[in-house]
Design an enzyme around this catalytic site. Structure first.
Site, short mmCIF file in Angstrom:
data_model
loop_
_atom_site.label_atom_id
_atom_site.label_comp_id
_atom_site.label_asym_id
_atom_site.label_seq_id
_atom_site.Cartn_x
_atom_site.Cartn_y
_atom_site.Cartn_z
CE LYS A 142 39.09 4.66 -67.84
NZ LYS A 142 39.64 3.33 -68.14
CE1 TYR A 184 39.66 7.82 -69.38
CE2 TYR A 184 39.72 9.26 -67.46
CZ TYR A 184 40.22 8.19 -68.17
OH TYR A 184 41.28 7.46 -67.67
CB VAL A 232 37.10 -4.27 -76.32
CG1 VAL A 232 38.38 -5.09 -76.41
CG2 VAL A 232 37.37 -2.81 -76.02
#
Length: 166
Positions: A150, A146, A61
């Site tokens: 997010k 991370y 993706v």
């Protein structure tokens, strides 16, 4: 009318659970994976046991063109996508992998959303569900990459909602 969901990162973990939950609601489910074809097929088999259609599609993706190919393939086979769940992601990676985490978590959500939007607008219906984390709001020691990805998903989701709502 049969409905179809595309769940990225659906071969295991949260993605697998989401895919099976959608199948229990009667939706056909496309199981996206980039790693283990065997795990993705296990998920698809569990979905088929629930009496709905399942398809596995290998796609990174983080790759814009691969996402377009995947979505076009799903539309060609199922005729529509009613729900996109952007779930693909990786956790607890070193800072050296910052680009990889951003590309999979954030750019992957952008890529799939970009390519599916024209179909959802033409259908005049559909849902995009982006999986974020409390780490995107609060941060997490040792996980700057991370947490940043997010937090970006939260902003992407809010902006996309405003853009597509019209």
């Amino acid at each position: 009318m049969e409905k179809t969901a595309l769940v990225t990162g659906a071969g295991r973990g949260i993605g697998k659970a989401i895919a099976i939950a959608l199948a229990k609601e009667g939706m056909n489910v496309v199981v996206n994976y980039n790693g283990s074809a065997d795990k993705a097929e296990e998920t698809a088999a569990a979905i088929r046991e629930l009496g709905v259609k399942a398809k596995t599609v290998k796609c990174n993706v983080a790759d814009f063109d691969e996402c377009k190919k995947m979505i076009d393939e799903v539309i060609a086979e199922f005729g529509r996508i009613d729900v996109l769940v952007n779930n693909a992601g990786m956790m607890k990676m070193s800072e050296d992998d910052f680009d990889s985490v951003i590309n999979i978590n954030l750019k992957g959500a952008f890529n799939t959303t970009k390519h599916i939007s024209k179909y959802l607008l033409k259908q005049k219906s559909g849902k995009i569900i982006n999986i974020s984390s409390v780490s995107g709001i609060l941060g997490n020691a040792g996980q700057a990459n991370y947490s940043a990805s997010k937090a970006g998903i939260i902003g992407l989701t809010k902006s996309t909602a405003r853009e597509l709502a019209s």
